[in-house]
Design an enzyme around this catalytic site. Sequence first.
Site: not given
Ligand SMILES: NC(=O)c1ccc[n+]([C@@H]2O[C@H](COP(=O)([O-])OP(=O)(O)OC[C@H]3O[C@@H](n4cnc5c(N)ncnc54)[C@H](O)[C@@H]3O)[C@@H](O)[C@H]2O)c1
Length: 472
Positions: A134, A166, A272, A332
């Site tokens: 995002t 999601l 988020c 949650k």
């Molecule tokens: N969690 C949700 O419900 C959700 C829903 C929609 C959108 N998003 C968005 O999606 C994005 C990711 O969210 P998330 O909750 O999955 O994050 P998260 O922190 O759970 O996962 C991100 C992962 O990326 C890895 N990472 C970072 N840089 C890297 C690189 N260069 N090489 C390899 N791995 C790398 C980190 O180690 C981490 O495990 C965010 O922008 C978030 O706002 C999240």
Amino acid sequence: MTSIEMTKGARSHSVLVVGAGYVGLTSAVCFAHLGHQVVCVEANPFRLAPLLEGRSPIHEPGLEELMVEGVLSDRLHFAPAIGKEEMTGVEVALLAVGTPPDENGDPDLTQLAAAAREVSANAAGDLVVVVKSTVPPGSCEAIELVCAEAALEGVRISVVSSPEFLRESRAVEDFLAPDRVVVGASDSQVADLVADLYPAGVPLVKTDRRGAELIKYAANAFLAVKISFANEVAAMCESLGTEAATVLLGVGLDQRIGKDFLRPGPGYGGSCLPKDVSGFQALGRAMGTPTRVVAAAEEVNQEASRAALMKLEMGLAGVAGKTIALLGLAFKPGTDDSRDSPALKLAELLISSGARVRAYDPLARVESFAGERVDCAFDAIEDADALVVATAWQEFSVLSPMAVAERLAGRMVLDAAGALDLESWSEAGLVVYGIGRGAPVAFHPVVWPPLRWAHHRSGLRLLDGDTGFVAG
Ligand SMILES: NC(=O)c1ccc[n+]([C@@H]2O[C@H](COP(=O)([O-])OP(=O)(O)OC[C@H]3O[C@@H](n4cnc5c(N)ncnc54)[C@H](O)[C@@H]3O)[C@@H](O)[C@H]2O)c1
């Protein structure tokens, strides 16, 4: 020109996913399930190690099973870093890294820029980079410059926005059957290629990149508004002595409004909504376009934990020195994620007000917690002065109120998550408060003094002043 069509889910592609978090791992696993060839890169060794052993490092129903299916079918592979080998034959690199808020509330895009640089520098041929994280509108254009700078000569990198919607605890289900797929691109062929990655038959919103980026921000901002509005109505219900859940159901069954996210509770949290609400406002400030509605939603949300604390302060005649059993730490039910959890916020408020907090959660991963964490609900409840249910886990809903009443030293129960059947808990001799239900905190016997209207035919006329009316 914006248009809506359906995804076709056509031929399979070779995809590299960066990040194995809630979004990245779910995307990688589901893409493999849909027939794509996927390499998922995760830099954090604590997340990667279980993946290499066939286990999911995060809790999401159905994720591990599909992950094993992908690995066994040879369509899903994991790697610790992005190198030339991982990028061989890759057509699409999907970036699903974190975009946490910085100290001003603006999203920090450092991880995203680094990932964009790495995939571009290692791409041997033309590549489509999909930004799944995002990000504020305009980011994809900036990321495209980063990619162009890092790419080998002659390699063309196109950056596309395809935000993710999601919900944690239902990530696989949401990914495989989303309400819509959003693709923002500057080139329609590239947009079609990205749309092909998703399941067939889903409404597809194709737009430009800024539009796609804003759809995600605006959607989360609106969800936050719904939650805060529900909590304002809930506060009214408490004063009126009526049931907020029923009132809000009556409101939400109107299809123009919708009943989802219109429930009273401890406020919104998670990784988020709070982050995207502040990002949306930062965007408004930068553009000079006011975001007053969302600012109000955030203000209401910040007060939600304090309102729960006030109920405990009133019910216990002060929380200082009291032991509070706290059930729930995850933001949650159904997830192990406790980032920005309202339950943790309430725990912090209680601790800073002098209470001892004894907490139990079946799954939550919590990095630092100033209270005591115990292994089961009854260990938390035993001899405590009050019980707070802060996350609506099913196992809390089915606790026996009689068994709780026998173990709890005090009588007060605060159901901040809407998990309990208040009637049976009250019958067990407990004094149960809820959010927008239960014993009203300040019940007004008179609904609306003064009644500022007059009805001459029935003889009712407003008397001057603020205090009443007379028959005329
Ligand atoms: N969690 C949700 O419900 C959700 C829903 C929609 C959108 N998003 C968005 O999606 C994005 C990711 O969210 P998330 O909750 O999955 O994050 P998260 O922190 O759970 O996962 C991100 C992962 O990326 C890895 N990472 C970072 N840089 C890297 C690189 N260069 N090489 C390899 N791995 C790398 C980190 O180690 C981490 O495990 C965010 O922008 C978030 O706002 C999240």
